[in-house]
Design a protein around this motif. Structure first.
Motif, PDB file in Angstrom:
ATOM      1  N   SER A 159       0.852  -1.186   0.000  1.00  0.00           N
ATOM      2  CA  SER A 159       0.000   0.000   0.000  1.00  0.00           C
ATOM      3  C   SER A 159       0.888   1.237   0.000  1.00  0.00           C
ATOM      4  O   SER A 159       1.974   1.222   0.588  1.00  0.00           O
ATOM      5  CB  SER A 159      -0.926   0.032   1.217  1.00  0.00           C
ATOM      6  OG  SER A 159      -0.200   0.127   2.411  1.00  0.00           O
TER       7      SER A 159
ATOM      8  N   MET B 196      -0.590   4.204   0.975  1.00  0.00           N
ATOM      9  CA  MET B 196      -1.105   4.828   2.196  1.00  0.00           C
ATOM     10  C   MET B 196      -2.414   4.133   2.560  1.00  0.00           C
ATOM     11  O   MET B 196      -3.263   3.914   1.689  1.00  0.00           O
ATOM     12  CB  MET B 196      -1.347   6.325   1.966  1.00  0.00           C
ATOM     13  CG  MET B 196      -1.765   7.092   3.222  1.00  0.00           C
ATOM     14  SD  MET B 196      -2.001   8.871   2.916  1.00  0.00           S
ATOM     15  CE  MET B 196      -0.321   9.404   2.649  1.00  0.00           C
ATOM     16  N   ASP B 197      -2.557   3.755   3.831  1.00  0.00           N
ATOM     17  CA  ASP B 197      -3.809   3.114   4.221  1.00  0.00           C
ATOM     18  C   ASP B 197      -4.925   4.160   4.296  1.00  0.00           C
ATOM     19  O   ASP B 197      -4.672   5.363   4.364  1.00  0.00           O
ATOM     20  CB  ASP B 197      -3.670   2.348   5.534  1.00  0.00           C
ATOM     21  CG  ASP B 197      -3.278   3.234   6.719  1.00  0.00           C
ATOM     22  OD1 ASP B 197      -3.639   4.424   6.729  1.00  0.00           O
ATOM     23  OD2 ASP B 197      -2.618   2.722   7.631  1.00  0.00           O
ATOM     24  N   LEU B 198      -6.150   3.681   4.251  1.00  0.00           N
ATOM     25  CA  LEU B 198      -7.287   4.607   4.155  1.00  0.00           C
ATOM     26  C   LEU B 198      -7.434   5.525   5.373  1.00  0.00           C
ATOM     27  O   LEU B 198      -7.777   6.703   5.191  1.00  0.00           O
ATOM     28  CB  LEU B 198      -8.573   3.815   3.911  1.00  0.00           C
ATOM     29  CG  LEU B 198      -8.671   3.146   2.535  1.00  0.00           C
ATOM     30  CD1 LEU B 198     -10.014   2.443   2.377  1.00  0.00           C
ATOM     31  CD2 LEU B 198      -8.464   4.157   1.409  1.00  0.00           C
TER      32      LEU B 198
ATOM     33  N   SER C 288      -5.079   6.871   7.028  1.00  0.00           N
ATOM     34  CA  SER C 288      -4.089   7.935   6.799  1.00  0.00           C
ATOM     35  C   SER C 288      -4.542   8.860   5.682  1.00  0.00           C
ATOM     36  O   SER C 288      -4.374  10.084   5.765  1.00  0.00           O
ATOM     37  CB  SER C 288      -2.730   7.319   6.452  1.00  0.00           C
ATOM     38  OG  SER C 288      -2.242   6.535   7.518  1.00  0.00           O
ATOM     39  N   VAL C 289      -5.119   8.283   4.626  1.00  0.00           N
ATOM     40  CA  VAL C 289      -5.659   9.105   3.536  1.00  0.00           C
ATOM     41  C   VAL C 289      -6.733  10.042   4.068  1.00  0.00           C
ATOM     42  O   VAL C 289      -6.805  11.219   3.691  1.00  0.00           O
ATOM     43  CB  VAL C 289      -6.221   8.219   2.409  1.00  0.00           C
ATOM     44  CG1 VAL C 289      -6.894   9.074   1.341  1.00  0.00           C
ATOM     45  CG2 VAL C 289      -5.123   7.373   1.787  1.00  0.00           C
TER      46      VAL C 289
ATOM     47  N   VAL D   8      -5.153  12.992   5.822  1.00  0.00           N
ATOM     48  CA  VAL D   8      -4.499  13.931   4.918  1.00  0.00           C
ATOM     49  C   VAL D   8      -5.508  14.721   4.096  1.00  0.00           C
ATOM     50  O   VAL D   8      -5.385  15.942   3.922  1.00  0.00           O
ATOM     51  CB  VAL D   8      -3.512  13.182   3.994  1.00  0.00           C
ATOM     52  CG1 VAL D   8      -2.991  14.097   2.898  1.00  0.00           C
ATOM     53  CG2 VAL D   8      -2.360  12.607   4.794  1.00  0.00           C
ATOM     54  N   THR D   9      -6.513  14.026   3.572  1.00  0.00           N
ATOM     55  CA  THR D   9      -7.479  14.674   2.671  1.00  0.00           C
ATOM     56  C   THR D   9      -8.639  15.335   3.407  1.00  0.00           C
ATOM     57  O   THR D   9      -9.387  16.108   2.814  1.00  0.00           O
ATOM     58  CB  THR D   9      -8.058  13.653   1.685  1.00  0.00           C
ATOM     59  OG1 THR D   9      -8.802  12.644   2.418  1.00  0.00           O
ATOM     60  CG2 THR D   9      -6.955  12.992   0.874  1.00  0.00           C
TER      61      THR D   9
ATOM     62  N   LEU E  90     -14.212   7.377   1.786  1.00  0.00           N
ATOM     63  CA  LEU E  90     -13.044   6.806   1.112  1.00  0.00           C
ATOM     64  C   LEU E  90     -13.207   5.305   0.916  1.00  0.00           C
ATOM     65  O   LEU E  90     -12.810   4.754  -0.110  1.00  0.00           O
ATOM     66  CB  LEU E  90     -11.784   7.096   1.919  1.00  0.00           C
ATOM     67  CG  LEU E  90     -11.317   8.553   1.916  1.00  0.00           C
ATOM     68  CD1 LEU E  90     -10.175   8.745   2.907  1.00  0.00           C
ATOM     69  CD2 LEU E  90     -10.877   8.975   0.517  1.00  0.00           C
TER      70      LEU E  90
ATOM     71  N   PHE F  94      -7.486   4.449  -4.676  1.00  0.00           N
ATOM     72  CA  PHE F  94      -7.786   4.836  -3.304  1.00  0.00           C
ATOM     73  C   PHE F  94      -7.546   3.695  -2.318  1.00  0.00           C
ATOM     74  O   PHE F  94      -7.614   3.904  -1.115  1.00  0.00           O
ATOM     75  CB  PHE F  94      -9.254   5.272  -3.168  1.00  0.00           C
ATOM     76  CG  PHE F  94      -9.489   6.685  -3.574  1.00  0.00           C
ATOM     77  CD1 PHE F  94      -9.191   7.736  -2.716  1.00  0.00           C
ATOM     78  CD2 PHE F  94      -9.994   6.972  -4.819  1.00  0.00           C
ATOM     79  CE1 PHE F  94      -9.400   9.051  -3.108  1.00  0.00           C
ATOM     80  CE2 PHE F  94     -10.208   8.289  -5.220  1.00  0.00           C
ATOM     81  CZ  PHE F  94      -9.905   9.325  -4.359  1.00  0.00           C
TER      82      PHE F  94
END
Length: 238
Positions: A143, A145-147, A149-150, A153-154, A161, A171
């Motif tokens: 991966s 970035m794991d979800l 973490s996403v 950030v987002t 997500l 994603f």
């Protein structure tokens, strides 16, 4: 498969690969031709010390002048997120490792990544994604970035997500999604000897980077190839 099982299947006549503090170095003979091996095992985090050690191993292989392929075996944690590593320039050391692999490839050493366990974030980018092609074994879990973490950030809700990840591979973590985006070139068959599969992969390595094309063909990144082509066209016209 464990690293020991991979090496036994890859080098049935023996090898000189050693693992020390989670770092893999050495090599063996593939059909009478040398194959360098570097990598990271046991979900070891990739910090400054590890990145510099692996970079040195790659540069040593380049200096050998044999133009032998380099196999990068990967079962890592993410980059080591410690104060010490950050203060010592972890980002630059990871970049140095990636550039060492790119230099090896451009110097006539085909680079092949083999992810057989976990890898994530900067460690995944600086090893697996820095090779010319990336193969995987079933059960691998890469991966970027794991979800969760996403989501941080987002600032997007995690449940949103998760819904997006069901239809948009970029994603989502996991092997199937990395195959769909073209990041993983091929999934190997652990039921067959790996020496023949790696030999065939080396013998049919594409020239250049075709991950955008694979992502388009597999439906995981339908727009990336066209966007990259337009950027390159504008750069040439500048």
């Amino acid at each position: 498969m464990t690293l020991a099982e991979i090496l036994a299947s890859l080098f049935p006549d023996g090898h000189s690969v050693v693992v020390e503090n989670g770092l893999v170095t050495g090599g063996g003979s593939l059909d009478g031709h040398p194959l360098h091996v570097v990598g990271i095992d046991g979900t070891t985090p990739l910090g400054v010390d590890e990145a510099l050690t692996l970079s040195a191993a790659v540069l040593e292989a380049i200096r050998a002048g044999d133009r032998a392929p380099i196999l990068v075996a990967i079962d890592s944690d993410s980059q080591r997120m410690s104060r010490r590593d950050e203060l010592l320039g972890l980002n630059e050391c990871l970049a140095h490792l990636a550039k060492s692999l790119l230099l090896a490839n451009h110097s006539g050493h085909p680079t092949i990544g083999l992810i057989y366990g976990h890898s994530a974030a900067g460690a995944f980018i600086a090893t697996a994604l820095a090779t010319r092609v990336l193969a995987a074994l079933p059960g691998a879990h890469p991966s970027v970035m794991d979800l969760p973490s996403v989501a941080r950030v987002t600032k997007l809700p995690l449940d949103k997500l998760e819904d997006m990840a069901k239809s948009t591979p970029v994603f989502a973590p996991g092997l199937d999604n990395m195959v769909a985006t073209g990041a993983v070139h091929v999934v190997l068959d652990p039921g067959k000897p790996l020496d023949g599969q790696i030999r065939n992969l080396i013998g049919n390595l594409p020239q250049g980077d075709h991950r955008d094309r694979l992502g388009r063909e597999r439906g995981g990144r339908p727009a990336a190839q066209d966007v990259a082509a337009r950027v390159a066209e504008q750069a040439r016209g500048a």
